[in-house]
Enzyme design. Structure first.
Site, mmCIF file in Angstrom:
data_model
loop_
_atom_site.group_PDB
_atom_site.id
_atom_site.type_symbol
_atom_site.label_atom_id
_atom_site.label_comp_id
_atom_site.label_asym_id
_atom_site.label_seq_id
_atom_site.Cartn_x
_atom_site.Cartn_y
_atom_site.Cartn_z
ATOM 1 C CE1 TYR A 132 0.184 0.756 4.677
ATOM 2 C CE2 TYR A 132 0.377 -1.598 4.283
ATOM 3 C CZ TYR A 132 0.529 -0.504 5.116
ATOM 4 O OH TYR A 132 1.023 -0.676 6.387
ATOM 5 C CG ASP A 170 -4.272 -4.409 15.742
ATOM 6 O OD1 ASP A 170 -4.046 -3.205 15.946
ATOM 7 O OD2 ASP A 170 -3.895 -5.005 14.711
#
Length: 185
Positions: A132, A170
């Protein structure tokens, strides 16, 4: 390249044209002029790539605060993943809503996630790699997250919570209700 506006303002699904023959294929994955024409005049400053070995690996939901907010142009270069963007722009008519799309090495599709969204993904195949482009450099000071499986968001993840491979970071992110105003629409 085909640019498809998605149901949440600012998000685009980009599908490159793939030209193949007996040798394999060629596809142009990015062209600045086309991107600027369809999406906007964003400048990319860094390319990232990650490998997730296990099916059911979840990374996210991540974002960076202003002035280091990042737009991300995400694509899968090996394997397959469910890519997710959550609108976290206060005042947006789609605040707390999300888009989920399947990105695979085979389909070549890319998701544009502008600043103002939390982003994450779940792997659907072993040894999945994503690549990305980002519009701002990583800043640990501005790095934030949102709870990946917050029921208020309602993402239909392809893995059960107890079986998801997650980082400790997370697992401990706040739910949307505790996020506060991090971006303005």
């Amino acid at each position: 390249m085909y640019f498809e506006k998605l149901d949440i303002s600012g998000l685009f699904l980009i599908t490159p044209k793939k030209f193949g023959d007996s040798r394999g294929y060629f596809m142009e994955t990015f062209r600045q002029a086309l991107f600027a024409e369809h999406v906007g005049p964003f400048e990319f400053v860094q390319d990232n790539q990650s490998l997730s070995a296990e099916v059911g690996t979840v990374r996210g939901l991540h974002f960076q605060l202003e002035p280091k907010a990042q737009g991300k142009l995400v694509r899968c270069v090996a394997g397959a993943l469910l890519d997710v963007a959550v609108d976290i722009r206060s005042g947006s008519p789609t605040y707390g809503k999300h888009i989920a799309v399947e990105l695979t090495a085979e389909n070549g599709r890319q998701l544009w996630v502008p600043p103002g969204f939390a982003h994450g993904f779940c792997t659907l195949a072993p040894n999945t790699e994503i690549s990305y482009k980002v519009t701002n450099y990583y800043s640990g000071e501005h790095d934030r997250g949102l709870l990946w499986n917050d029921p208020a968001i309602g993402i239909d993840w392809p893995v059960e919570a107890e079986k998801a491979a997650l980082s400790e970071k997370d697992r401990k992110q706040p739910p949307l209700a505790d996020l506060g105003d991090v971006f303005t629409y």
